[in-house]
Design an enzyme around this catalytic site. Sequence first.
Site, PDB file in Angstrom:
ATOM      1  N   THR A 236       0.880  -1.175   0.000  1.00 53.37           N
ATOM      2  CA  THR A 236       0.000   0.000   0.000  1.00 53.37           C
ATOM      3  C   THR A 236       0.919   1.228   0.000  1.00 53.37           C
ATOM      4  O   THR A 236       1.322   1.666  -1.068  1.00 53.37           O
ATOM      5  CB  THR A 236      -1.009  -0.012   1.175  1.00 53.37           C
ATOM      6  OG1 THR A 236      -0.308  -0.228   2.389  1.00 53.37           O
ATOM      7  CG2 THR A 236      -2.047  -1.093   0.979  1.00 53.37           C
TER       8      THR A 236
ATOM      9  N   LYS B 148       4.161  -7.282   3.549  1.00 57.69           N
ATOM     10  CA  LYS B 148       3.983  -5.828   3.513  1.00 57.69           C
ATOM     11  C   LYS B 148       3.974  -5.317   4.948  1.00 57.69           C
ATOM     12  O   LYS B 148       3.637  -6.049   5.871  1.00 57.69           O
ATOM     13  CB  LYS B 148       2.732  -5.409   2.764  1.00 57.69           C
ATOM     14  CG  LYS B 148       1.437  -5.655   3.508  1.00 57.69           C
ATOM     15  CD  LYS B 148       0.264  -5.028   2.827  1.00 57.69           C
ATOM     16  CE  LYS B 148       0.356  -3.525   2.810  1.00 57.69           C
ATOM     17  NZ  LYS B 148       0.292  -2.899   4.158  1.00 57.69           N
TER      18      LYS B 148
ATOM     19  N   THR C  76      -1.724  -2.651   7.759  1.00 62.85           N
ATOM     20  CA  THR C  76      -1.914  -4.092   7.811  1.00 62.85           C
ATOM     21  C   THR C  76      -0.571  -4.752   7.670  1.00 62.85           C
ATOM     22  O   THR C  76       0.242  -4.340   6.859  1.00 62.85           O
ATOM     23  CB  THR C  76      -2.811  -4.581   6.664  1.00 62.85           C
ATOM     24  OG1 THR C  76      -4.050  -3.917   6.747  1.00 62.85           O
ATOM     25  CG2 THR C  76      -3.043  -6.076   6.768  1.00 62.85           C
TER      26      THR C  76
ATOM     27  N   GLU D 177       7.064   4.525   8.600  1.00 59.58           N
ATOM     28  CA  GLU D 177       7.110   5.837   7.949  1.00 59.58           C
ATOM     29  C   GLU D 177       7.814   6.867   8.812  1.00 59.58           C
ATOM     30  O   GLU D 177       7.526   7.010   9.985  1.00 59.58           O
ATOM     31  CB  GLU D 177       5.696   6.246   7.538  1.00 59.58           C
ATOM     32  CG  GLU D 177       5.281   5.406   6.338  1.00 59.58           C
ATOM     33  CD  GLU D 177       3.823   5.552   5.966  1.00 59.58           C
ATOM     34  OE1 GLU D 177       3.360   6.681   5.840  1.00 59.58           O
ATOM     35  OE2 GLU D 177       3.179   4.508   5.776  1.00 59.58           O
TER      36      GLU D 177
END
Lengths: 391, 391
Positions: B145, B171, B182, B268
């Site tokens: 994503t 991921k 997720t 992030e």
Amino acid sequence: MKKFSVPGFRFSASRAGIKQNHQSDLALIVADRPAKAAAVFTTNRLKAAPVLQGQKVIRGGRLQAVVVNSGNANAATGPRGLRDALATAKAAAQSLGISQNLVLVSSTGKIGVPLPIAKLTQTIPQAVAALSVSGMNDAAKAIMTTDAFPKIHAVKGKIGGRAFTVAGFAKGAGMIEPHMATMLAYILTDLDLPAAAMRKSFKSAVEHSFNSISVDGDTSTNDTALLLASGASGIPPLQPGTTAWKVFEKALNEVCQRLAWMMVQDGEGATKVVEIHVTGAKSAASAKKIAYAVARSSLVKTSFFGEDPNWGRVFAAVGYSGETFDPSSVDIFYGPVALVKNGLPRPVSQERKAHKIMKNKSFPVMIDLKQGRGQAQVWTSDLGYAYVKIT
Amino acid sequence: MKKFSVPGFRFSASRAGIKQNHQSDLALIVADRPAKAAAVFTTNRLKAAPVLQGQKVIRGGRLQAVVVNSGNANAATGPRGLRDALATAKAAAQSLGISQNLVLVSSTGKIGVPLPIAKLTQTIPQAVAALSVSGMNDAAKAIMTTDAFPKIHAVKGKIGGRAFTVAGFAKGAGMIEPHMATMLAYILTDLDLPAAAMRKSFKSAVEHSFNSISVDGDTSTNDTALLLASGASGIPPLQPGTTAWKVFEKALNEVCQRLAWMMVQDGEGATKVVEIHVTGAKSAASAKKIAYAVARSSLVKTSFFGEDPNWGRVFAAVGYSGETFDPSSVDIFYGPVALVKNGLPRPVSQERKAHKIMKNKSFPVMIDLKQGRGQAQVWTSDLGYAYVKIT
């Protein structure tokens, strides 16, 4: 700023030279006579020396003086830290001509640095000399570390036609440079309160105020909340269970909640205060655990900052709280706007309405689990750009 | 990028049009024959429809196909979500000519938005047609994503002179815009493994990898880790307790830990991966709870970003973990540099040495409680400026 005072108490603020910015760093609270005292201390296993010392002196249920230094937490300082806390109490007791068992010490600031004890004890006589009934505002400034503003609030009322005051000042639990956050709060009243009932009411007031806020989720080594009752109002001793006691409790709760709210508002980088209100939980404890999971979620807090009605993050935080509930019973409201009903999202038009609600400086998020009668409120701040820059 | 493959498996990546950026959003994993299967799902009470469905099909212990869509989590979608997950499995089963009880579905992306099920089912035949032994890299990209990079790792080894592979792709669990994070991981091997022992080894591997990372402390509605064993290596079925089993477990642990590490690295705003290593705790569970308290502390994470050896924040987080310990027994190391010994700070020169250690992209923080033999490692990222900007 309005000058606050509480009959039976005097205050002062001095410069001991612990803070490097030459601001006042020593606050003193002195009661004219020994006051009834109740305290709540940090649950952190790593307790600073003054907290360990304070837990002892509070057992007597009476205090006449409180010495607070900012700039140094006297935490992780071992046996020397305990000696320094005791020496501080002793110096104040000597200057005031009272027993050192009537003196409570608090410290806030850097961890792991020995207290400059000589600077502190040398300044105490001048702190005593400076005591004044109108010194509370200055004392509130002297306990600040990186707080953006002093936190002070008072409620005045009447019982049996005679005036009473409950007033307090505090420093925030936000992200504190360079070392640690500490939450300190001193609540003073001129009522005459029986010790046991006063302890019970204060514990409950702390639970629904200072223990219902989440700024960064950390609990400090030095957290202390103290209630002193001078009895100087002349109102006869209050009895628990009476209407007068309820009037006192209402004032106490208001002062504690207002100070707690100001701490959240002062959370570094915070632009909003959000009340997370959980209802319909299986118990009050379960509701509080869920409210904290939401209040502490970085994902949720950044969505508040972005004014993004991201109920998915709120719902998921409820989901990982560790509490059991039925997801298909959950309602989520932002202010009066329902975003989730019975576990399912409402139309996108609702998100636009919620976005408008989120533009306010303060708004509630309500989560109804419909599982029972437990409820709790936790106040949290948003997480914005300034957060990382400051810390 | 090197092309990964595992004997007995084929992969594909397709565009179903769920992601709005025209990137691939449908990954397919198909075994030549039904493979032994073990899975670990999210503990979040709010489970997405594919997780609820997956918990049913995994009971059979065998799977032949996995369909993963990105862009839409199919979470908080009620009975319709369950029908859509089932329809996806059915479409894959029909295209492949297998039982739908052999198909697991995963979804990741937005919460509370119905799956565009027609787009998905219409794309499945072309996804089946595109299957290739060398398609794992493309599949790893299709499940992304906001991941900055695809996460894929393989270990090759020999058992009894014959080659085997354990490979996986995943991921990340980082902060994911616009709705939720997720964690998805698919581990594939060509070994032949007895179902019960395989489940046990996988559970342990997940515990020490995907369940030992903290990026933002949130647990998602869709988290899924899956292990499939094709047996295509031709190596006779492994038996637990043998040396060969240990060789397999070592490879499995390496793949899971490497993928978990990449998830933290991709958190992030993260610039560093820090291993929080707690030793001397009363139990492994206690050690893990303490490690997580440190790993999740915003105060600690921002100090990592600032390369500030602020052991006070680490110590205080240990203190509020809820675990009991003796503060005067605690040692804290940053890499090989002792900052705290027996609860007391070391000289400031040590902080300068620790500051140098913290300049690395990765370093360990070791906390020794000296209370028992429990230990745990948790990997966390730092919390920097980019964090809030991205989320």
